[in-house]
Design an enzyme around this catalytic site. Sequence first.
Site, PDB file in Angstrom:
ATOM      1  N   HIS A 168       0.852  -1.192   0.000  1.00 37.42           N
ATOM      2  CA  HIS A 168       0.000   0.000   0.000  1.00 37.42           C
ATOM      3  C   HIS A 168       0.883   1.236   0.000  1.00 37.42           C
ATOM      4  O   HIS A 168       1.744   1.412   0.863  1.00 37.42           O
ATOM      5  CB  HIS A 168      -0.937  -0.013   1.215  1.00 37.42           C
ATOM      6  CG  HIS A 168      -1.977  -1.083   1.121  1.00 37.42           C
ATOM      7  ND1 HIS A 168      -2.286  -1.939   2.156  1.00 37.42           N
ATOM      8  CD2 HIS A 168      -2.779  -1.444   0.075  1.00 37.42           C
ATOM      9  CE1 HIS A 168      -3.241  -2.779   1.746  1.00 37.42           C
ATOM     10  NE2 HIS A 168      -3.554  -2.496   0.502  1.00 37.42           N
ATOM     11  N   GLU A 171       1.915   3.579   3.061  1.00 36.63           N
ATOM     12  CA  GLU A 171       2.519   2.975   4.255  1.00 36.63           C
ATOM     13  C   GLU A 171       4.048   3.047   4.163  1.00 36.63           C
ATOM     14  O   GLU A 171       4.734   2.048   4.028  1.00 36.63           O
ATOM     15  CB  GLU A 171       2.004   1.527   4.400  1.00 36.63           C
ATOM     16  CG  GLU A 171       0.488   1.490   4.597  1.00 36.63           C
ATOM     17  CD  GLU A 171      -0.143   0.104   4.451  1.00 36.63           C
ATOM     18  OE1 GLU A 171       0.599  -0.904   4.386  1.00 36.63           O
ATOM     19  OE2 GLU A 171      -1.391   0.031   4.411  1.00 36.63           O
ATOM     20  N   ARG A 226      -3.279   4.885  -1.898  1.00 37.58           N
ATOM     21  CA  ARG A 226      -3.134   3.536  -1.365  1.00 37.58           C
ATOM     22  C   ARG A 226      -2.910   2.485  -2.451  1.00 37.58           C
ATOM     23  O   ARG A 226      -2.069   1.596  -2.324  1.00 37.58           O
ATOM     24  CB  ARG A 226      -4.410   3.192  -0.577  1.00 37.58           C
ATOM     25  CG  ARG A 226      -4.600   1.724  -0.193  1.00 37.58           C
ATOM     26  CD  ARG A 226      -5.988   1.548   0.434  1.00 37.58           C
ATOM     27  NE  ARG A 226      -6.356   0.148   0.598  1.00 37.58           N
ATOM     28  CZ  ARG A 226      -6.121  -0.564   1.701  1.00 37.58           C
ATOM     29  NH1 ARG A 226      -5.471  -0.041   2.709  1.00 37.58           N
ATOM     30  NH2 ARG A 226      -6.529  -1.816   1.784  1.00 37.58           N
ATOM     31  N   HIS A 296       3.208  -4.302   6.348  1.00 39.62           N
ATOM     32  CA  HIS A 296       2.266  -3.198   6.169  1.00 39.62           C
ATOM     33  C   HIS A 296       2.355  -2.261   7.371  1.00 39.62           C
ATOM     34  O   HIS A 296       3.149  -2.472   8.270  1.00 39.62           O
ATOM     35  CB  HIS A 296       0.832  -3.745   6.075  1.00 39.62           C
ATOM     36  CG  HIS A 296       0.532  -4.489   4.807  1.00 39.62           C
ATOM     37  ND1 HIS A 296      -0.287  -3.980   3.828  1.00 39.62           N
ATOM     38  CD2 HIS A 296       0.924  -5.710   4.367  1.00 39.62           C
ATOM     39  CE1 HIS A 296      -0.379  -4.846   2.830  1.00 39.62           C
ATOM     40  NE2 HIS A 296       0.345  -5.907   3.132  1.00 39.62           N
ATOM     41  N   GLU A 370       1.710  -5.503  10.714  1.00 34.19           N
ATOM     42  CA  GLU A 370       1.253  -4.119  10.657  1.00 34.19           C
ATOM     43  C   GLU A 370       2.164  -3.382  11.627  1.00 34.19           C
ATOM     44  O   GLU A 370       2.066  -3.563  12.844  1.00 34.19           O
ATOM     45  CB  GLU A 370      -0.212  -4.008  11.125  1.00 34.19           C
ATOM     46  CG  GLU A 370      -1.220  -4.728  10.244  1.00 34.19           C
ATOM     47  CD  GLU A 370      -1.547  -3.952   8.977  1.00 34.19           C
ATOM     48  OE1 GLU A 370      -1.073  -2.807   8.833  1.00 34.19           O
ATOM     49  OE2 GLU A 370      -2.277  -4.493   8.128  1.00 34.19           O
TER      50      GLU A 370
END
Length: 409
Positions: A168, A171, A226, A296, A370
């Site tokens: 993405h 990020e 994104r 991510h 994440e």
Amino acid sequence: MVPLASAHHHGEHFEGEKVFRVSVGDENDVKLIHELASTNQIDFWKPDSVTQIKPHSSVDFRVKAEDTVTVEDFLDQNELQHEVLIHNLRNVLEAQFDSQVRATGHSYEKYNKWETIEAWIEQVTADNPELISRQTIGTTFEGRTMHLLKVGKAGSDKPAIFMDCGFHAREWISPAFCQWFVREAVRTYGQEIHMTELLDKLDFYVLPVVNIDGYVYTWTKNRMWRKTRSTQSGTSCVGTDPNRNFDAGWCEIGASRSPCDETYCGSAAESEKETKALADFIRSNLSSIKAYLTIHSYSQMMLYPYSYDYKLPANNVELNALAKATVKELASLHGTKYTYGPGATTIYPAAGGSDDWAYDQGIKYSFTFELRDKGRYGFALPESQIRATCEETLLAIKHIASYVLEHLY
């Protein structure tokens, strides 16, 4: 005052924009957020689409400057518990570039634009021929080259771990980690016993940026982009969510069939050149790839399959134990707390993800990270946190790699 290239980073687009966090109580609260989203332009940060909001959770979203008053009034009138995470997004985006490192070119403690990363890929390969080789696995929609680094001491029939960053575009901490990992591999090989053993016995395939076109776009046009940058006939909306584009319960849940949505699953599984290149590479190297790691941000979570369904993987007990031990290792450095578990219940159901797909290809150890933070900065994590974030994440990756080495299959 440090001169910030705000115009070139398009910080000015975000003047007066706010990021809200709303505590969602019952189903009625969910309905209210849906109502709000249907009448205002809202960019969902977490979860990444309005359809993924569930009762007894919180939701982070960005609001255009001209809608902030309307949104604030709506939240107050409906007695929705909320706080403002970011009062003026422009300020926070400009403050991202707070690194004290005075580097004109590449720096591991700064966010690097794509041309800098690409030059770094060439340089780091040329400087470390005994540990790094690179290959091209495809090109992006806009024609950029997808370089894949193979990091490890040369040897035959070595098991491998595949790791990618930058799915993405917004990020930014994700590609920063892939670069950090490569640096630490070559810097500590022959010095640090664990890294040396890992590189002697394993290969790491590192894809520094998956969604290169999107990443370039976040530097040149819209920091909050994104998706990919692919276009198709019949719509003026651009891009597909690459992490909804894999052939794993494709577009069944937590993904959108509308090309204008942030979680658009694409016209078909692997419709994106980037996701097809990644999938093709993994398919042709399935016999050697023993783990798949995809990086991510944000929310400090370590997820494993499944996300496209509420079913659990066959080795759920093992993955849960490994995740538990890994987040404990990660926290040992700076005390950063991660949660962990199967994707669907831990974060939200989402079909078409690369981790589920890799797992279903037979790669037993498949994880999504994440990274930082939990929403104070969200996608605008300052450069001053790159070092700490990457250091702790490196511990996690090394822990998984050691485990995989001891549990080859």
